[in-house]
Design a protein around this motif. Structure first.
Motif, PDB file in Angstrom:
ATOM      1  N   GLY A   1      -5.599 -50.887  -5.605  1.00  0.00           N
ATOM      2  CA  GLY A   1      -4.435 -50.065  -5.907  1.00  0.00           C
ATOM      3  C   GLY A   1      -4.371 -49.759  -7.381  1.00  0.00           C
ATOM      4  N   GLY A   2      -3.704 -48.649  -7.729  1.00  0.00           N
ATOM      5  CA  GLY A   2      -3.589 -48.302  -9.142  1.00  0.00           C
ATOM      6  C   GLY A   2      -3.007 -46.926  -9.360  1.00  0.00           C
ATOM      7  N   TYR A   3      -3.224 -46.410 -10.569  1.00  0.00           N
ATOM      8  CA  TYR A   3      -2.689 -45.136 -11.041  1.00  0.00           C
ATOM      9  C   TYR A   3      -3.748 -44.051 -10.901  1.00  0.00           C
ATOM     10  CZ  TYR A   3      -1.702 -41.509 -14.539  1.00  0.00           C
ATOM     11  OH  TYR A   3      -1.532 -40.320 -15.183  1.00  0.00           O
ATOM     12  N   THR A   4      -3.323 -42.839 -10.505  1.00  0.00           N
ATOM     13  CA  THR A   4      -4.233 -41.714 -10.416  1.00  0.00           C
ATOM     14  C   THR A   4      -3.580 -40.464 -11.009  1.00  0.00           C
ATOM     15  OG1 THR A   4      -5.433 -40.242  -8.900  1.00  0.00           O
ATOM     16  CG2 THR A   4      -3.469 -41.309  -8.042  1.00  0.00           C
ATOM     17  N   ASN A   5      -4.374 -39.662 -11.686  1.00  0.00           N
ATOM     18  CA  ASN A   5      -3.931 -38.386 -12.242  1.00  0.00           C
ATOM     19  C   ASN A   5      -4.858 -37.299 -11.731  1.00  0.00           C
ATOM     20  OD1 ASN A   5      -4.423 -36.226 -14.616  1.00  0.00           O
ATOM     21  ND2 ASN A   5      -2.293 -36.901 -14.670  1.00  0.00           N
TER      22      ASN A   5
ATOM     23  N   GLY B   1       3.585 -37.505  -7.115  1.00  0.00           N
ATOM     24  CA  GLY B   1       5.005 -37.219  -7.054  1.00  0.00           C
ATOM     25  C   GLY B   1       5.612 -36.641  -8.305  1.00  0.00           C
ATOM     26  N   ASP B   2       4.805 -36.400  -9.361  1.00  0.00           N
ATOM     27  CA  ASP B   2       5.338 -35.839 -10.606  1.00  0.00           C
ATOM     28  C   ASP B   2       4.283 -34.919 -11.194  1.00  0.00           C
ATOM     29  OD1 ASP B   2       7.392 -35.818 -12.790  1.00  0.00           O
ATOM     30  OD2 ASP B   2       5.688 -36.563 -13.940  1.00  0.00           O
ATOM     31  N   ALA B   3       4.663 -33.685 -11.554  1.00  0.00           N
ATOM     32  CA  ALA B   3       3.658 -32.698 -11.942  1.00  0.00           C
ATOM     33  C   ALA B   3       4.089 -31.873 -13.148  1.00  0.00           C
ATOM     34  CB  ALA B   3       3.348 -31.774 -10.774  1.00  0.00           C
ATOM     35  N   THR B   4       3.074 -31.370 -13.859  1.00  0.00           N
ATOM     36  CA  THR B   4       3.248 -30.478 -15.001  1.00  0.00           C
ATOM     37  C   THR B   4       2.249 -29.343 -14.893  1.00  0.00           C
ATOM     38  OG1 THR B   4       3.935 -32.315 -16.418  1.00  0.00           O
ATOM     39  CG2 THR B   4       3.222 -30.292 -17.514  1.00  0.00           C
TER      40      THR B   4
ATOM     41  N   ASP C   1       9.451 -33.399  -9.479  1.00  0.00           N
ATOM     42  CA  ASP C   1       9.024 -34.066  -8.247  1.00  0.00           C
ATOM     43  C   ASP C   1       8.277 -33.119  -7.316  1.00  0.00           C
ATOM     44  OD1 ASP C   1      10.181 -36.393  -9.091  1.00  0.00           O
ATOM     45  OD2 ASP C   1      12.061 -36.084  -7.995  1.00  0.00           O
ATOM     46  N   ILE C   2       7.132 -33.590  -6.842  1.00  0.00           N
ATOM     47  CA  ILE C   2       6.380 -32.909  -5.791  1.00  0.00           C
ATOM     48  C   ILE C   2       6.021 -33.958  -4.739  1.00  0.00           C
ATOM     49  CG2 ILE C   2       5.450 -31.160  -7.355  1.00  0.00           C
ATOM     50  CD1 ILE C   2       2.809 -32.723  -7.323  1.00  0.00           C
ATOM     51  N   ASP C   3       5.347 -33.542  -3.693  1.00  0.00           N
ATOM     52  CA  ASP C   3       4.925 -34.489  -2.663  1.00  0.00           C
ATOM     53  C   ASP C   3       3.600 -34.023  -2.090  1.00  0.00           C
ATOM     54  OD1 ASP C   3       4.713 -36.443  -0.786  1.00  0.00           O
ATOM     55  OD2 ASP C   3       6.363 -35.759   0.469  1.00  0.00           O
TER      56      ASP C   3
END
Length: 222
Positions: free
Chosen positions: A136-140, A189-192, A206-208
């Protein structure tokens, strides 16, 4: 529900392999720095909060081949293996026009771009050369937005932050080579939106977006 299912799958795999923790084993097999190449199946789809259930014929996903490289470090604590890892991957997934209709998946005309991942994993040794693990972890993730006004193409990047959960098995081919197969689920769930030139970034908020991948890998330990 998908997040819960991923956690249950990972927990079930670890529980099944737990008796192996009591076995004596070679603690060097899964210890050390590693580098690997990755490839597999990749699908991004509209998440549960943005499903377009009123349009049954609308394809709400993009899919393709995922490929890339990974680095990591593992430590065998005597049956239990813990590690840190990171990846840089790309994908061939993109929206398409099928049978004259645009097959979008919730955020418009896009193609999947690069993906960055940093996380950790923990596993148990089913035997001396087989590791069963959860991660598990962070993804961009970057999705390349595409448009055209009839004479010129315009592109921008939608960069989305999220998390990843997964589970897999790794088999030691020798003291310093291995192969692995894993499933992982990501949610963004969060976008730019980032534009070229001097145009300022736009915070989408917020996105999904759900992402499912089945990946295989080959690596070396040092």
């Amino acid at each position: 529900m998908k997040k819960t299912a991923a956690l249950l799958v990972a927990g079930s795999i670890l529980a099944t392999a737990a008796p192996a923790m009591a076995q004596d084993s070679d603690e060097d097999t899964f210890t050390g720095f590693r580098a690997e190449i990755l490839g597999g199946y990749d699908v991004s789809q509209a998440g549960s909060s943005v499903d377009d259930d009123s349009a049954a014929d609308n394809d709400q996903s993009i899919e393709g081949l995922n490929y890339g490289v990974g680095l990591g470090y593992d430590y065998d604590a005597g049956g239990v293996v813990i590690g840190l890892e990171g990846e840089y991957t790309g994908s061939t997934a993109e929206t398409e026009f099928g049978d004259g209709d645009f097959e979008g998946f919730g955020i418009g005309n896009v193609e999947a771009g690069r993906d960055l991942y940093a996380g950790a994993r923990v596993g148990v040794k089913a035997n001396d050369d087989l590791l069963v693990y959860a991660k598990g972890g962070y993804t961009n993730m970057r999705y390349n937005l595409r448009s055209n006004d009839g004479t010129q193409d315009f592109r921008a990047d939608l960069e989305a932050d999220g998390y990843r959960l997964g589970a897999g098995v790794e088999y030691a081919l020798s003291d310093n080579t291995y192969t692995k197969v894993e499933y992982r689920y990501s949610n963004y769930g969060d976008a730019t939106i980032k534009f070229d030139g001097n145009t300022p970034d736009v915070q989408v908020g917020d996105i999904d977006i759900d992402r499912h991948q089945v990946m295989a890998g080959f690596g070396m330990r040092f």
